[in-house]
Design an enzyme around this catalytic site. Structure first.
Site, PDB file in Angstrom:
ATOM      1  N   GLU B  49      44.872  37.891  42.537  1.00  0.00           N
ATOM      2  CA  GLU B  49      46.141  38.468  42.103  1.00  0.00           C
ATOM      3  C   GLU B  49      47.168  38.040  43.127  1.00  0.00           C
ATOM      4  O   GLU B  49      47.090  38.424  44.298  1.00  0.00           O
ATOM      5  CB  GLU B  49      46.010  39.986  42.114  1.00  0.00           C
ATOM      6  CG  GLU B  49      46.367  40.640  40.806  1.00  0.00           C
ATOM      7  CD  GLU B  49      46.243  42.142  40.915  1.00  0.00           C
ATOM      8  OE1 GLU B  49      45.211  42.647  40.452  1.00  0.00           O
ATOM      9  OE2 GLU B  49      47.130  42.778  41.484  1.00  0.00           O
ATOM     10  N   ASP B  60      55.380  49.919  44.588  1.00  0.00           N
ATOM     11  CA  ASP B  60      54.572  49.605  45.758  1.00  0.00           C
ATOM     12  C   ASP B  60      54.889  50.492  46.948  1.00  0.00           C
ATOM     13  O   ASP B  60      56.028  50.875  47.175  1.00  0.00           O
ATOM     14  CB  ASP B  60      54.778  48.139  46.151  1.00  0.00           C
ATOM     15  CG  ASP B  60      54.087  47.209  45.183  1.00  0.00           C
ATOM     16  OD1 ASP B  60      52.868  47.349  45.012  1.00  0.00           O
ATOM     17  OD2 ASP B  60      54.772  46.357  44.578  1.00  0.00           O
ATOM     18  N   TYR B 175      44.028  46.891  33.442  1.00  0.00           N
ATOM     19  CA  TYR B 175      44.096  47.288  34.841  1.00  0.00           C
ATOM     20  C   TYR B 175      44.319  48.794  34.859  1.00  0.00           C
ATOM     21  O   TYR B 175      45.388  49.265  34.501  1.00  0.00           O
ATOM     22  CB  TYR B 175      45.263  46.551  35.500  1.00  0.00           C
ATOM     23  CG  TYR B 175      45.398  46.704  37.009  1.00  0.00           C
ATOM     24  CD1 TYR B 175      45.359  47.950  37.634  1.00  0.00           C
ATOM     25  CD2 TYR B 175      45.606  45.583  37.807  1.00  0.00           C
ATOM     26  CE1 TYR B 175      45.503  48.066  39.002  1.00  0.00           C
ATOM     27  CE2 TYR B 175      45.760  45.691  39.183  1.00  0.00           C
ATOM     28  CZ  TYR B 175      45.703  46.941  39.776  1.00  0.00           C
ATOM     29  OH  TYR B 175      45.875  47.074  41.125  1.00  0.00           O
TER      30      TYR B 175
END
Lengths: 410, 263
Positions: B49, B60, B175
């Site tokens: 990734e 994030d 995911y």
């Protein structure tokens, strides 16, 4: 699309939350279910008379609405042209228009059973308004504020803390409003189940831009009625300052379909809108992109990296703008101009001297544009400018810019 | 069939779970990053990734934010990230590469042009955090048409009612985000993640890979044990941020991969 092909400018956003190509819901999956829930809740509240009854009661008894529409007589004389009115939203409880929207969102949060409120703030006005309403309803309040803004808006930081809010200084990026919004979104994604994100401007994922606009539209609605009383007609020109654009959207929205009314939004030109990019004029100096949940005009480099804005006014220091403004810009319904720091400072002083009103630096930008156009207009031309906030919070910044000694406090 | 599909078929045949490693393209600089990426397959990484640096990475945590800042300060652009993939492909034509990032750099370049360039660079899939199914017309549908997988995130807030919508245009793998939160924060718990993975697998034939909050070989093993694979990002990125040379970082990656492969 040319203006005459559109029947109404008041029908947006569409079911995807778009104004033309702008707006939308560009958020992570974790937030999406909550955003849909919020939209459903807002749609329900919108048509629920008891919701608006409660808003009207609080607007009247807690905020002090309606705010006056005031003829700025000496300023008008000084400028020697158009008649200038101020919509006095600086007289609201907490000193700015921000509380109009916060009340609506907190009432919604209560309906949704959320007990923890988070907010981002630039100048601190939205943070103060959120802390205030949270104190009133006994809700936990966390405010994200860029570390740089914590420094230049100390009085508001103290106010928020007095009101029981936790103020979190944000050090990522350059420590301004954009970075505070990033950290608020990070908090939200982490605490999504019990937390309501009270966004301070007409930006973010749908339904925020429309919802905040609707809550702020009380400004334009009142101004329209008050102008009928004062002049027996609509104003010729309405003007407001724009960071994210909530006070402007609030004033503009009820006038969008009155095509004879000229609409002008004033962006922060900082040190000047040029290739050095030391400004916050997203429409004048940016291009469309995606940030903070919506597509809109953004200050960005060739690679799509977001640039930091620059303005003397912490409340305008944001590299984006609400998506509805982007659409109004592209359709040509509203005009957008920019004013530099220096011009805004001059307007700040003129308002103090001629009207005894210490304006916030944000509406000083709008006033600076009034100073440019009013002298060229005839005496029967009526301008309505949104005086969206008072300047107590800015006195340190202004003193520094004018090279004056303040002594204590800074 | 993309390299991602092939890789999962191969792992299935071997009875192995996938180990996915995240690194930020260009962190701390282009050359170091390329050296590291080239070493990942030998360290046991099944899928790479590759993070694309962005100024405002809202999903994030601080570790990956700082990695992005380091990369941007070193001058990385979206084109550089694609160039890095191109150089990697000269030495490895089988390990899948998934680009992970935010929409604006792609939108700024132009979706059509980006998709052509990404396919040419040997990119196999995309994870774009700020594009939920509601915005599928933007990039997801065009990407699938261009032969790239579009890998969607499912989260603890994705309820049964919403799950079909999330799975609808997903390809490659799903995911699953193990926590409500940002990357590198709370620790994922296998006993909580297991039932969630089962819930998703009941609705799709795609492999389900779990990421966010997995930091140690033990955790990689535990989480991979209840899924088709596991992703580690921040724990690797923080070693890079700590100035460790690629060889040392790759040792750590190998310990994580071994953990996941023991599951």
């Amino acid at each position: 699309m040319p203006d005459d092909l559109i029947n109404s400018f008041m029908t947006g956003p569409d079911e995807k939350g778009r104004f033309g190509i702008y707006g939308g819901r560009f958020v992570s999956e974790t937030l999406m279910p909550l955003i849909l829930e919020l939209e459903a809740e807002y749609e329900k509240a919108k048509t629920d008379q008891s919701f608006w009854d409660e808003m009207d009661f609080l607007w009247k008894h807690y905020v002090g609405r309606p705010s006056p529409l005031y003829f700025a007589e000496r300023l008008t004389e000084r400028l020697g042209g158009a008649k200038v009115y101020f919509k006095r939203d600086e007289l609201n409880h907490t000193g700015a228009h921000k509380i109009n929207n916060v009340l609506g969102q907190i009432l919604l949060a209560r309906r949704m059973g959320k007990e923890r409120i988070i907010a981002e703030t630039g100048a601190g006005q939205h943070g103060v308004a959120t802390a205030t309403v949270c104190a009133k309803f006994g809700l936990k309040c966390v405010v994200y504020m860029g570390a740089h803004d914590v420094e230049r808006q100390k009085p508001n930081v103290f106010r928020m803390r007095l009101l029981g809010a936790e103020v979190v200084p944000v050090t990522s990026g350059r420590g301004t409003l954009k970075d505070a919004m990033n950290d608020a979104l990070r908090d939200w994604v982490t605490n999504v189940r019990d937390t309501f994100y009270c966004i301070g401007t007409v930006a973010g994922p749908h339904p925020y831009p429309a919802m905040v606009r609707d809550f702020q539209s009380i400004i334009g609605k009142e101004a329209k009625e008050q102008m009928q009383e004062a002049e027996g007609r609509l104003p010729d020109t309405i003007i407001a300052a724009i960071g994210g654009g909530s006070n402007a959207m609030g004033l503009f929205y009820p006038f969008l379909d009155d095509k004879e009314v000229r609409i002008i939004g004033v962006e922060a030109g900082g040190k000047g809108v040029d290739e050095k990019m030391e400004h916050c004029a997203s429409l004048t100096g940016g291009r469309p992109g995606v940030l903070h949940g919506n597509r809109t005009y953004l200050l960005q480099d060739d690679d799509g990296q977001i640039l930091e804005g620059f303005s003397i006014s912490a409340g305008l220091d944001y590299p984006g703008i609400g998506p509805e403004h982007s659409w109004l810009h592209d359709t040509g319904r509203a005009e957008y101009v920019s004013i530099t720091d220096a011009e805004a400072l001059e307007a700040f002083q003129l308002s103090c001297e001629t009207e005894g009103i210490i304006p916030a630096l944000e509406p000083s930008h709008a006033l600076a544009h009034v100073m440019k156009i009013a002298p060229e207009l005839p005496g029967d031309h009526v301008i309505c400018m949104n005086m969206c906030g008072r300047g107590d919070k800015d006195i340190y910044t202004v003193a520094r810019a004018l090279g004056m000694e303040m002594g204590e406090g800074d | 069939m993309t390299r991602i599909d092939a890789k999962f078929a191969e792992l299935k045949a071997q009875g192995k779970r996938a180990f996915v490693a995240y690194v930020m393209a260009g962190d701390p600089d282009y050359d170091t990053s390329l050296e590291l990426v080239k070493g990942l397959p030998a360290a046991g990484v099944d899928i790479i990734e590759l993070g694309v640096p962005f100024t405002d990475p809202m999903a994030d945590g601080p570790t990956i934010q700082r990695a992005g800042q380091r990369a941007l300060e070193a001058g990385m652009t979206l084109q550089d990230s694609l160039d890095l993939a191109t150089e990697f492909r000269r030495v490895d034509d089988t390990t899948p590469i998934v680009l992970m990032g935010y929409y604006n750099p792609i939108y700024s370049r132009g979706v059509d042009r980006f998709l052509i360039d990404a396919a040419t660079a040997g990119i196999d899939g995309l994870i774009v955090v700020d594009l939920p199914p509601e915005e599928d017309d933007e990039l997801c549908i065009p990407a699938q048409k261009a032969g790239l997988n579009f890998i969607r995130l499912a989260t603890p807030t994705t309820d049964d009612k919403r799950l079909p919508k999330v799975l609808q245009n997903t390809s490659g793998f799903v995911y699953y985000v193990s926590i409500t939160g940002i990357t590198g924060s709370a620790e994922a718990q296998a006993d909580e993640v297991g039932p969630e993975v089962a819930r998703i697998k009941a609705k799709t034939d795609l492999p389900v890979v779990v990421g966010f909050g997995i930091k140690t070989p033990e955790a990689a093993r535990a989480i991979a044990g209840v899924a088709d694979g596991t992703v580690v990002g921040s724990a690797i990125v923080s070693k890079i941020g700590g100035g460790e040379p690629p060889a040392k970082v790759l040792d750590f990656v190998k310990s994580l991969a071994d953990g996941a492969h023991q599951a």
